[in-house]
Design a protein around this motif. Sequence first.
Motif, short mmCIF file in Angstrom:
data_model
loop_
_atom_site.label_atom_id
_atom_site.label_comp_id
_atom_site.label_asym_id
_atom_site.label_seq_id
_atom_site.Cartn_x
_atom_site.Cartn_y
_atom_site.Cartn_z
N CYS A 177 60.63 72.12 57.70
CA CYS A 177 61.38 70.91 58.10
C CYS A 177 62.85 71.28 58.10
N ILE A 229 59.70 64.35 57.45
CA ILE A 229 59.86 63.82 56.10
C ILE A 229 60.42 62.41 56.21
N HIS A 259 62.70 60.57 51.76
CA HIS A 259 63.03 61.52 50.69
C HIS A 259 63.98 60.86 49.70
N GLN A 276 63.54 66.42 59.12
CA GLN A 276 63.83 65.91 57.77
C GLN A 276 64.00 64.41 57.72
N ASP A 277 64.05 63.76 58.88
CA ASP A 277 64.26 62.32 58.93
C ASP A 277 64.06 61.90 60.38
N CYS A 299 57.60 60.26 51.12
CA CYS A 299 57.98 60.65 49.76
C CYS A 299 58.06 59.44 48.83
N ASN A 340 61.24 72.24 52.96
CA ASN A 340 62.34 71.33 53.28
C ASN A 340 63.64 72.09 53.09
N GLY A 399 56.24 67.58 45.09
CA GLY A 399 57.56 67.95 45.59
C GLY A 399 58.65 67.99 44.55
N LEU A 401 55.77 70.15 48.84
CA LEU A 401 56.98 69.97 49.65
C LEU A 401 58.04 70.79 48.92
N ILE A 412 55.58 62.71 56.37
CA ILE A 412 55.41 63.13 54.98
C ILE A 412 56.18 62.11 54.16
N TYR A 450 55.72 67.30 62.08
CA TYR A 450 55.86 66.58 60.82
C TYR A 450 57.28 66.04 60.69
#
Length: 250
Positions: A42, A93, A96, A65-66, A127, A11, A210, A231, A125, A91
Motif C-alpha cells: 500500500c 487501507i 488507519h 493507503q486511503d 482498521c 503499509n 497490525g 498489516l 482493509i 486493496y
Amino acid sequence: MTTKKKLIAGNWKMNGSLAANEALLKALLAGVGAPGCEVAVCVPAPYLAQVQSLVAGSPIALGAQDLSAQAQGAFTGEQSAAMLKDFGVRYAIVGHSERRQYHGETDEAVAAKTAIALANGITPIVCVGETLAEREAGRTEEVVKRQLAAVIHVNGHCISEIVVAYEPVWAIGTGKTATPAQAQAVHAVLRAQLHHAASEHAAGIRILYGGSMNAANAAELLAEADIDGGLIGGASLKAPDFLQIIAAAR
C-alpha cells in the motif's frame, strides 16, 4: 477448517522515492518466488503509477493507503475509488489509526469509505484498534466492537468482502507489540462479531494483525487461530524483513 490464504500487506505510510521504491520492489520480486500467502504493498498516491508498472504480472498486488468517501467532484486533494481502480489498485487501507487521529476520521466516515471501495471492486482493509488509555481502562473490546459495528451497519450485505486489521494504537511504530495471546483474544472478539453479522462467511473473512509485526515475531503471531495475516509498517520497507514475514505466512 477454512482454506483462505493469509494476507501480508505492507503499509509504506509517507515513505518512499522513485529510486527507493524501485530498489525495494526489485528486491522483493527477486525473493518472493511463489508465496504461500497473498501479498500487497500500500503505497503513497504519487507512486501508484510507478508501482503498478513494477508489480505488473507479479504475485504482489497494489494497494492504496486511503480513498475518498465521495465519488467525484470538488474535493481538492482527495483520490476517488474509481481513480484508484484506474491504476489497478486491489486493496485500500481504510480508517488507519493515523487517519482517525490526525484527520479526524469518524467510525461513520470509515464505514462510508468501506462502502465506496467495495462498490468499485477494491478490497478495503478496515482498521480498528484501541489506544493505550482505552486498553488500560479495560475498554479494548468495547472500542474495537464499536468501530467494526459502524462498518457492519453500512456494509452488512457484503461484509464478507472486507479485510479487517486489528491495530492496537499503542503498538504502532512504538516497538511494543501485543503478545500473541493478547492479539488472538481481540481477533477472537472480532471474529465472533463478524460471525453474528455474516455467520456463513465469518470464518473466511481475514483479520490481520497490525501492531509492529516484524520478522522476529511474525511466525508466532501468525500461528494464532484467528490471525490471518499482517498489516506491516516499518518492516515492509526492508526487503529481507518483509520477505521473512511473507515466508512465515503459510
